[in-house]
Design a protein around this motif. Structure first.
Motif, PDB file in Angstrom:
ATOM      1  N   GLY A   1      -2.693   7.199  14.342  1.00  0.00           N
ATOM      2  CA  GLY A   1      -2.091   8.525  14.322  1.00  0.00           C
ATOM      3  C   GLY A   1      -0.588   8.519  14.239  1.00  0.00           C
ATOM      4  N   HIS A   2       0.011   7.359  13.955  1.00  0.00           N
ATOM      5  CA  HIS A   2       1.467   7.242  13.846  1.00  0.00           C
ATOM      6  C   HIS A   2       1.835   6.692  12.475  1.00  0.00           C
ATOM      7  CE1 HIS A   2       0.971   7.550  18.163  1.00  0.00           C
ATOM      8  NE2 HIS A   2       2.265   7.629  18.340  1.00  0.00           N
ATOM      9  N   ARG A   3       3.062   6.949  12.073  1.00  0.00           N
ATOM     10  CA  ARG A   3       3.649   6.347  10.874  1.00  0.00           C
ATOM     11  C   ARG A   3       4.898   5.577  11.282  1.00  0.00           C
ATOM     12  NH1 ARG A   3       1.566   9.151   6.290  1.00  0.00           N
ATOM     13  NH2 ARG A   3      -0.459   9.949   6.982  1.00  0.00           N
ATOM     14  N   ARG A   4       5.135   4.521  10.562  1.00  0.00           N
ATOM     15  CA  ARG A   4       6.301   3.680  10.856  1.00  0.00           C
ATOM     16  C   ARG A   4       7.409   3.971   9.853  1.00  0.00           C
ATOM     17  NH1 ARG A   4       4.908  -2.218  12.474  1.00  0.00           N
ATOM     18  NH2 ARG A   4       4.358  -0.980  14.325  1.00  0.00           N
ATOM     19  N   PHE A   5       8.625   4.093  10.396  1.00  0.00           N
ATOM     20  CA  PHE A   5       9.788   4.412   9.576  1.00  0.00           C
ATOM     21  C   PHE A   5      10.847   3.320   9.727  1.00  0.00           C
ATOM     22  CE2 PHE A   5       7.708   8.344  10.642  1.00  0.00           C
ATOM     23  CZ  PHE A   5       7.768   9.100   9.482  1.00  0.00           C
ATOM     24  N   LEU A   6      11.490   3.016   8.631  1.00  0.00           N
ATOM     25  CA  LEU A   6      12.661   2.150   8.621  1.00  0.00           C
ATOM     26  C   LEU A   6      13.880   3.064   8.538  1.00  0.00           C
ATOM     27  CD1 LEU A   6      14.034  -0.654   8.405  1.00  0.00           C
ATOM     28  CD2 LEU A   6      13.735  -0.477   5.934  1.00  0.00           C
ATOM     29  N   VAL A   7      14.739   2.989   9.551  1.00  0.00           N
ATOM     30  CA  VAL A   7      15.841   3.943   9.688  1.00  0.00           C
ATOM     31  C   VAL A   7      17.179   3.221   9.587  1.00  0.00           C
ATOM     32  CG1 VAL A   7      16.904   5.691  11.168  1.00  0.00           C
ATOM     33  CG2 VAL A   7      14.408   5.370  11.198  1.00  0.00           C
TER      34      VAL A   7
ATOM     35  N   LEU B   1       7.276   3.512   5.730  1.00  0.00           N
ATOM     36  CA  LEU B   1       6.657   2.289   5.247  1.00  0.00           C
ATOM     37  C   LEU B   1       5.214   2.540   4.809  1.00  0.00           C
ATOM     38  CD1 LEU B   1       7.933  -0.395   7.793  1.00  0.00           C
ATOM     39  CD2 LEU B   1       9.068   0.586   5.803  1.00  0.00           C
ATOM     40  N   ARG B   2       4.783   1.735   3.853  1.00  0.00           N
ATOM     41  CA  ARG B   2       3.397   1.805   3.405  1.00  0.00           C
ATOM     42  C   ARG B   2       2.473   1.295   4.508  1.00  0.00           C
ATOM     43  NH1 ARG B   2       6.006  -0.701  -0.902  1.00  0.00           N
ATOM     44  NH2 ARG B   2       4.987  -2.682  -0.329  1.00  0.00           N
ATOM     45  N   ALA B   3       1.204   1.680   4.422  1.00  0.00           N
ATOM     46  CA  ALA B   3       0.239   1.317   5.461  1.00  0.00           C
ATOM     47  C   ALA B   3       0.164  -0.187   5.646  1.00  0.00           C
ATOM     48  CB  ALA B   3      -1.136   1.890   5.114  1.00  0.00           C
ATOM     49  N   GLU B   4       0.210  -0.950   4.568  1.00  0.00           N
ATOM     50  CA  GLU B   4       0.110  -2.409   4.688  1.00  0.00           C
ATOM     51  C   GLU B   4       1.347  -3.025   5.344  1.00  0.00           C
ATOM     52  OE1 GLU B   4       1.145  -1.461   0.294  1.00  0.00           O
ATOM     53  OE2 GLU B   4      -0.096  -0.634   1.920  1.00  0.00           O
ATOM     54  N   GLU B   5       2.463  -2.302   5.316  1.00  0.00           N
ATOM     55  CA  GLU B   5       3.677  -2.791   5.967  1.00  0.00           C
ATOM     56  C   GLU B   5       3.750  -2.374   7.432  1.00  0.00           C
ATOM     57  OE1 GLU B   5       6.952  -2.742   2.396  1.00  0.00           O
ATOM     58  OE2 GLU B   5       6.327  -0.802   3.216  1.00  0.00           O
ATOM     59  N   ALA B   6       2.843  -1.519   7.871  1.00  0.00           N
ATOM     60  CA  ALA B   6       2.862  -0.997   9.240  1.00  0.00           C
ATOM     61  C   ALA B   6       1.479  -1.102   9.865  1.00  0.00           C
ATOM     62  CB  ALA B   6       3.346   0.456   9.235  1.00  0.00           C
ATOM     63  N   ALA B   7       0.825  -2.243   9.655  1.00  0.00           N
ATOM     64  CA  ALA B   7      -0.545  -2.394  10.127  1.00  0.00           C
ATOM     65  C   ALA B   7      -0.657  -2.321  11.650  1.00  0.00           C
ATOM     66  CB  ALA B   7      -1.107  -3.729   9.629  1.00  0.00           C
TER      67      ALA B   7
END
Length: 279
Positions: free
Chosen positions: A68-74, A57-63
């Protein structure tokens, strides 16, 4: 991304909530029994899945993702449903926050990799799951899956030890012979089911203790084996020190004996080791 996809992401973000802000992800070593039990006993769904698709997900979708983490849609296919209501769809969707590597690059969540999920289900979208904790996606192995199944078998049994919420009264009764005594601890539980601990001392014998899960105190009841649900309930819930309120009906001498027997129980149980922070 199509509007339907954006709507699905928005719904999943609502399910994820704010839990990820304060929870660690991806412990550095494998989960202990207590780690697995913390996740498993509260999870309505446990599943072995194989990843079919991953979108970062883009940064604005994972505020709300931790620093230090990234959000994923799986999107993942269910290989085996270990716990859960019947009628689960063959393919499910969930969000997961994963830490960046040492160079700050996003985690590599590979297609067709296999995982164990501990999750709850969306009340409106049966294909959408919410992890019960940010680190409730565990790398699949047959050994880890069997450990998980063993915990769930114990927790699903009618005689399963309930969650312990505190310690009630404790009593000490000296025996008729020098060095003979019995101490009883009555525990408080979430569902008001009885649990008591008895410590027996006999002349020329090592002290022993056991746990009764009924209102009838069984002096022959054994102490729990390590890495069992009953051991977990005791070792990971009992306080290190006996509450003073538990000694309210004991004399000073009885209180000292009760406290000594409580230390004996705690030392025999051993430490509740965790490699993750419990939810």
């Amino acid at each position: 991304m199509p509007r339907s996809g954006q709507a699905a992401i928005a719904a999943l973000l609502l399910l994820l909530g704010q839990a990820a802000e304060s929870q660690p992800v991806s412990p550095p070593v494998g989960p202990t029994y207590a780690d697995l039990a913390d996740l498993a006993v509260t999870a309505p769904i446990a599943a072995h899945v194989r990843i079919a698709r991953v979108d970062r997900l883009r940064a604005e979708e994972a505020a709300s993702a931790p620093a230090g983490h990234r959000r994923f849609l799986v999107d993942a296919d269910i290989v085996a449903l270990i716990r859960g209501a019947q009628g689960m769809p063959a393919r499910i969707r969930y969000l997961v926050d994963l830490p960046n590597d040492a160079r700050g690059r996003p985690a590599d969540l590979r297609r067709r990799s296999e995982w164990l999920l501990l999750a709850s289900r969306s009340p409106v979208r049966p294909e959408e799951l919410r992890l019960v904790a940010p680190d409730a996606q565990l790398p699949y192995s047959a050994e880890l899956a069997e450990r998980l199944r063993a915990i769930l078998r114990e927790s699903n049994a009618a005689t399963a030890a309930p969650r312990i919420t505190g310690i009630g009264r404790a009593f000490h009764v000296p025996g008729s012979l020098p060095g003979e005594s019995e101490t009883q601890f009555f525990l408080q539980t979430a569902n008001n089911r009885p649990i008591s601990i008895s410590v027996l001392r006999r002349p020329n014998e090592p002290p022993r203790w056991g746990v009764s899960l009924t209102e009838v105190i069984d002096e022959a009841a054994p102490s729990p084996a390590r890495d069992t649900l009953l051991w977990y309930r005791l070792a990971c819930s009992l306080p290190a020190q006996l509450p003073r309120a538990s000694l309210s009906e004991a004399s000073a001498e009885e209180g000292r004996a009760i406290e000594a027997d409580y230390r004996f129980v705690m030392e025999t149980l051993g430490r509740c080791q965790r490699n993750r922070r419990p939810a």
